[in-house]
Design an enzyme around this catalytic site. Structure first.
Site, PDB file in Angstrom:
ATOM      1  N   MET A  30       0.849  -1.197   0.000  1.00 49.15           N
ATOM      2  CA  MET A  30       0.000   0.000   0.000  1.00 49.15           C
ATOM      3  C   MET A  30       0.889   1.253   0.000  1.00 49.15           C
ATOM      4  SD  MET A  30      -3.397  -0.902   2.078  1.00 49.15           S
ATOM      5  CE  MET A  30      -2.754  -0.652   3.708  1.00 49.15           C
ATOM      6  N   ALA A  32       4.147   3.902   0.923  1.00 53.27           N
ATOM      7  CA  ALA A  32       4.883   4.363   2.113  1.00 53.27           C
ATOM      8  C   ALA A  32       5.926   3.302   2.474  1.00 53.27           C
ATOM      9  CB  ALA A  32       3.934   4.643   3.276  1.00 53.27           C
ATOM     10  N   LEU A  33       6.751   2.985   1.499  1.00 52.08           N
ATOM     11  CA  LEU A  33       7.616   1.805   1.592  1.00 52.08           C
ATOM     12  C   LEU A  33       8.770   1.978   2.570  1.00 52.08           C
ATOM     13  CD1 LEU A  33       7.760   0.811  -2.179  1.00 52.08           C
ATOM     14  CD2 LEU A  33       6.133   0.113  -0.415  1.00 52.08           C
ATOM     15  N   HIS A  34       9.106   0.863   3.223  1.00 54.01           N
ATOM     16  CA  HIS A  34      10.229   0.826   4.157  1.00 54.01           C
ATOM     17  C   HIS A  34      11.008  -0.459   3.925  1.00 54.01           C
ATOM     18  CE1 HIS A  34       7.624  -1.971   6.213  1.00 54.01           C
ATOM     19  NE2 HIS A  34       6.716  -1.038   6.446  1.00 54.01           N
ATOM     20  N   GLY A  36      10.996  -3.220   5.360  1.00 55.96           N
ATOM     21  CA  GLY A  36      10.190  -4.446   5.409  1.00 55.96           C
ATOM     22  C   GLY A  36       9.689  -4.808   4.016  1.00 55.96           C
ATOM     23  N   HIS A  37       9.106  -3.810   3.330  1.00 59.07           N
ATOM     24  CA  HIS A  37       8.642  -4.058   1.952  1.00 59.07           C
ATOM     25  C   HIS A  37       9.821  -4.462   1.068  1.00 59.07           C
ATOM     26  CE1 HIS A  37       5.653  -0.890   3.367  1.00 59.07           C
ATOM     27  NE2 HIS A  37       4.858  -1.886   3.044  1.00 59.07           N
ATOM     28  N   LEU A 184       8.846  -2.824  11.601  1.00 60.70           N
ATOM     29  CA  LEU A 184       8.646  -1.710  10.671  1.00 60.70           C
ATOM     30  C   LEU A 184       7.204  -1.724  10.178  1.00 60.70           C
ATOM     31  CD1 LEU A 184      11.813  -1.617   8.389  1.00 60.70           C
ATOM     32  CD2 LEU A 184      11.451  -0.627  10.621  1.00 60.70           C
ATOM     33  N   SER A 185       6.615  -0.535  10.090  1.00 54.07           N
ATOM     34  CA  SER A 185       5.240  -0.398   9.593  1.00 54.07           C
ATOM     35  C   SER A 185       5.072   1.017   9.059  1.00 54.07           C
ATOM     36  CB  SER A 185       4.254  -0.633  10.738  1.00 54.07           C
ATOM     37  OG  SER A 185       2.975  -0.143  10.377  1.00 54.07           O
ATOM     38  N   ARG A 187       2.614   2.721   9.404  1.00 48.47           N
ATOM     39  CA  ARG A 187       1.889   3.499  10.420  1.00 48.47           C
ATOM     40  C   ARG A 187       2.828   4.045  11.507  1.00 48.47           C
ATOM     41  NH1 ARG A 187      -1.900  -0.424   8.938  1.00 48.47           N
ATOM     42  NH2 ARG A 187      -3.898   0.429   8.310  1.00 48.47           N
TER      43      ARG A 187
HETATM   44  P1  AMP Z   1       1.437  -2.982   3.542  1.00 49.90           P
HETATM   45  O1  AMP Z   1       1.967  -1.982   2.575  1.00 49.90           O
HETATM   46  O2  AMP Z   1       1.541  -2.566   4.965  1.00 49.90           O
HETATM   47  O3  AMP Z   1       0.084  -3.502   3.150  1.00 49.90           O
HETATM   48  O4  AMP Z   1       2.409  -4.243   3.457  1.00 49.90           O
HETATM   49  C1  AMP Z   1       2.717  -4.838   2.226  1.00 49.90           C
HETATM   50  C2  AMP Z   1       3.474  -6.098   2.483  1.00 49.90           C
HETATM   51  O5  AMP Z   1       4.668  -5.818   3.210  1.00 49.90           O
HETATM   52  C3  AMP Z   1       2.686  -7.113   3.318  1.00 49.90           C
HETATM   53  O6  AMP Z   1       2.954  -8.413   2.825  1.00 49.90           O
HETATM   54  C4  AMP Z   1       3.273  -6.915   4.690  1.00 49.90           C
HETATM   55  O7  AMP Z   1       3.155  -8.063   5.510  1.00 49.90           O
HETATM   56  C5  AMP Z   1       4.725  -6.649   4.358  1.00 49.90           C
HETATM   57  N1  AMP Z   1       5.387  -5.968   5.473  1.00 49.90           N
HETATM   58  C6  AMP Z   1       4.953  -4.853   6.118  1.00 49.90           C
HETATM   59  N2  AMP Z   1       5.778  -4.562   7.147  1.00 49.90           N
HETATM   60  C7  AMP Z   1       6.743  -5.520   7.148  1.00 49.90           C
HETATM   61  C8  AMP Z   1       7.882  -5.791   7.984  1.00 49.90           C
HETATM   62  N3  AMP Z   1       8.203  -5.007   9.011  1.00 49.90           N
HETATM   63  N4  AMP Z   1       8.645  -6.871   7.695  1.00 49.90           N
HETATM   64  C9  AMP Z   1       8.332  -7.687   6.650  1.00 49.90           C
HETATM   65  N5  AMP Z   1       7.272  -7.478   5.826  1.00 49.90           N
HETATM   66  C10 AMP Z   1       6.490  -6.418   6.080  1.00 49.90           C
END
Ligand code: AMP
Length: 285
Positions: A30, A32-34, A36-37, A184-185, A187
């Site tokens: 979604m 706002a990449l970090h 984790g993504h 990491l998030s 949010r």
């Molecule tokens: P999002 O953009 O938050 O919907 O996340 C997109 C993808 O990145 C999803 O598969 C999440 O589980 C993964 N993701 C988000 N945060 C992390 C993190 N800290 N470590 C690993 N994967 C993550």
């Protein structure tokens, strides 16, 4: 790196790659990449010839309008990160491309979605499984990468892919954390300095609970302790703190035999002001 906004352009590129027998990995986000993504992108790069990333803030998975309205958007920075990470194609659709007028189909998984975030965020899981199914069909990848941070989401998508014969390997990638172990998030950007200092309590509690369970402590007792520590640290509210099976999310408690319990995970969701944080941690690390 190609950037496309329509299903038509996406399909044209993907079908060219399929004709050339290139294996495709997809990472859905979604924005706002970090890091984790980007760890999902790295895993996809390692296993595949081509990597697609999608960026779509899916309105159907937000049960709370304020959360949707304040969800961080930083598309230019995201595209730069994806290009630097070696992504081949970014799919960046608008909402009406994903849900055109008259759209009325929902993909819903059975009982596994009724607990954890499914129980506390009405409609959220249906929104996730619906959009992910559509994006899997549109990108038709060999492999799709999901973060274990959203463990329930990862299990549900495995279920959908298997039940709907989508012919894709759904791969779970370990959670990437800050130095103080906060997961990491996107949010996290919303946290004040004070809230940011409190946030790592979730990791401390879940990892300590896992240790205590391994040492033979009673489940009810450690969960009660954990709830108290989370609230005393400054969290405003807990949506859940539970131990569930990593296979099917069955609730595990003291009546369960110990072998089952060791195959469980601690799952937590809690609020700091208007920001809801989630995390999970395996009992047998
Ligand atoms: P999002 O953009 O938050 O919907 O996340 C997109 C993808 O990145 C999803 O598969 C999440 O589980 C993964 N993701 C988000 N945060 C992390 C993190 N800290 N470590 C690993 N994967 C993550």
């Amino acid at each position: 790196m190609r950037i496309v906004k329509s299903k038509r352009d996406l399909r044209a590129l993907v079908s060219g790659w399929k004709t050339d027998k290139q294996e495709i990995g997809v990472v859905m986000t979604m924005g706002a990449l970090h890091e984790g993504h980007l760890s999902l992108v790295d895993a996809a790069k390692t296993d595949n010839d081509r990597v697609i990333a999608t960026i779509f803030v899916n309105p159907r998975q937000f049960d709370n309008k304020a959360d949707l309205d304040t969800y961080p958007v930083d598309t230019d920075a995201d595209l730069k990160k994806l290009e630097d990470a070696g992504v081949d194609l970014v799919y960046l659709p608008q909402a009406d491309e994903v849900y055109p007028k008259g759209y009325s189909t929902t993909v819903a998984v059975g009982s596994m979605q009724d607990c954890l975030c499914g129980a506390t965020r009405p409609g959220h899981m249906d929104g996730v499984t619906t959009v992910v199914s559509k994006l899997l069909i549109q990108t038709s990848p060999d492999r799709a990468y999901f973060g274990q941070k959203d463990f329930q989401q990862y299990l549900l998508i495995q279920r959908v892919a298997s039940d709907l014969d989508l012919n894709v390997d759904v791969i779970g990638v370990p959670t990437v954390r800050e130095d103080d172990n906060l997961a990491l998030s996107s949010r996290n950007r919303r946290l004040s300095e004070e809230q940011r200092a409190i946030a790592p309590t979730l990791y401390k509690v879940e990892s300590t609970i896992a240790d205590l369970i391994r040492q033979g402590e009673a489940v009810d007792h450690v969960l009660e302790w954990g709830r108290k520590v989370i609230l005393d640290s400054g969290f405003d509210r807990i949506d859940y703190l539970e131990i569930r099976s990593e296979e099917d999310l069955e609730l595990l408690g003291d009546v369960t035999d110990r072998d089952n319990l060791l195959g469980g995970r601690v799952f937590v969701a809690a609020w700091l002001g208007n920001t809801r944080l989630i995390d999970n941690y395996p009992i047998s690390r």
